[in-house]
Design an enzyme around this catalytic site. Structure first.
Site, PDB file in Angstrom:
ATOM      1  CG  ASP A  76       8.764 -17.571 -62.458  1.00 42.77           C
ATOM      2  OD1 ASP A  76       9.784 -18.530 -62.573  1.00 42.77           O
ATOM      3  OD2 ASP A  76       9.084 -16.624 -61.666  1.00 42.77           O
TER       4      ASP A  76
ATOM      5  CE1 TYR B 180       9.248 -22.868 -56.330  1.00 40.36           C
ATOM      6  CE2 TYR B 180      11.392 -23.098 -57.436  1.00 40.36           C
ATOM      7  CZ  TYR B 180      10.281 -23.727 -56.654  1.00 40.36           C
ATOM      8  OH  TYR B 180      10.505 -24.874 -56.490  1.00 40.36           O
TER       9      TYR B 180
ATOM     10  NE  ARG C 276      14.234 -15.177 -55.943  1.00 40.46           N
ATOM     11  CZ  ARG C 276      14.169 -16.112 -56.787  1.00 40.46           C
ATOM     12  NH1 ARG C 276      14.506 -17.429 -56.715  1.00 40.46           N
ATOM     13  NH2 ARG C 276      13.180 -15.791 -57.863  1.00 40.46           N
TER      14      ARG C 276
ATOM     15  CB  SER D  12      10.002 -23.526 -62.917  1.00 44.10           C
ATOM     16  OG  SER D  12      10.890 -23.229 -61.515  1.00 44.10           O
ATOM     17  CG  ASN D  13      15.918 -21.254 -63.758  1.00 42.82           C
ATOM     18  OD1 ASN D  13      15.894 -21.688 -64.931  1.00 42.82           O
ATOM     19  ND2 ASN D  13      16.363 -20.157 -63.036  1.00 42.82           N
TER      20      ASN D  13
END
Lengths: 225, 225
Positions: A12, A14, A43, A119-120
């Protein structure tokens, strides 16, 4: 029955590879003692929005979701946001620093397995952070959900890693510092190391990661097992 | 072009019809000045878990999700949870009180439209709260997601209301105090009244409710429009 060996390590981005705390310094500059409250809410809303978009059958790039979440968080906390602050925070996102230990560990791991990022974030954001930290040469694949327009923890996201590397789920070790991401990847069938950077507790969602690491260095031991 | 008239009013349950603050009293009894922190985290994790289960393609009844979220919240806050507390909180959930104004408003509305409830909760929990407040006779349909094993805001949940009442999306006025639920219902195509009981701000998710109400009484005006 022998377990299949790990052929690929997928990270992942972040909070796992890249330190998002540098955003807090910008927030502090503009919002003073409200910064930590804003940071936490931002967040949280960022994640919620990714989940809600995917649940509603809709999609918006992570860069936009991130800024929408910031707008909502400032509205909730009655803080004034202007274009200057938005632009500075977005630029900061594009050049996040890796955690100090990342480079040497990723370098060591690259001798034992193929490495990837999943990742998103949209490709532009991801590539920005990877380039800024000169990590590009270690990652065979940098995978963004923008290709399939679904966010984690949808199974299709984790499937992207299997497809990209042409391996079985159990041949991938997925590393995330996010509890819900670790659960999602476990639920899909990846081998999972939860990097508990923030001293959190695991979710009660019916799945446990295969490994719980206090620090990233322990990945080297996991790969030697 | 004339808008289709509202034929059916469908309510979300918790926070919209039923006051979940009575849970806080139990929490306060056991956890003292940590109660409000625990209450906020519990509610947040409860929602997150519904979203994450559905995103992972899995399902667990709301009653269990609710208790799992409580366990996680207590773990996070380093609070000790025992079976006595769990049982008492669950019993409290089964007999939540309606907000004081609900009965007379629901009674008035029932003369103008068919009424229903559409909730993430399982049928047993919903029926418990409806019976305890003697509201059963006003609701033609009490719809739980347990039938389709998907949580809000998946489109299939809002579709349940159209199917149950045999009406078009725009013939339903959906009432929820939850911002994300109001967005989800709008995104699906229902007419939506966001009952802003808690003085919150709307989400930045690309959809706005048709009506924003400060108090439930205003539903009567909306229906007279």
């Amino acid at each position: 029955m022998e377990k299949p060996p790990v052929k690929v390590v997928v990270f992942d981005a972040y909070g796992t590879l890249f330190n998002i705390n540098s955003l807090d310094q910008v927030l502090h500059h503009y919002f003073g003692d409200r910064a930590s409250e804003l940071s936490a809410l931002w967040r949280r809303k960022q994640l919620e929005y990714t989940w809600l978009y995917t649940l509603m059958g809709s999609y918006k790039p992570f860069s936009e979701v991130t800024m929408d979440a910031l707008v909502n968080s400032c509205n909730s906390l009655e803080l004034t946001l202007n274009n200057e602050i938005r632009d500075e925070l977005y630029q900061e996102y594009l050049q996040l620093e890796a955690y100090p230990e990342v480079r040497s560990i990723v370098e060591s791991l690259s001798e034992k397995a193929a490495l990837g990022v999943l990742s998103n974030a949209n490709q532009q954001m991801l590539q920005g952070a990877i380039d800024r930290n000169n990590l590009g040469s270690f990652f065979t694949k940098v995978l963004s959900v923008e290709k399939i327009m679904l966010f984690k923890p949808r199974k299709e996201v984790y499937q992207m890693a299997c497809d990209a590397f042409q391996v079985l789920p159990k041949e991938i070790l997925f590393v995330s510092s996010n509890t819900w991401d670790a659960v999602g990847a476990s639920s899909f069938g990846l081998k999972v190391a939860w990097l508990n950077r923030f001293g959190g507790v695991m979710e009660e969602l019916g799945f446990q990661p295969d490994y719980v690491l206090d620090e990233m260095q322990q990945l080297l031991e996991v790969m030697n097992k």
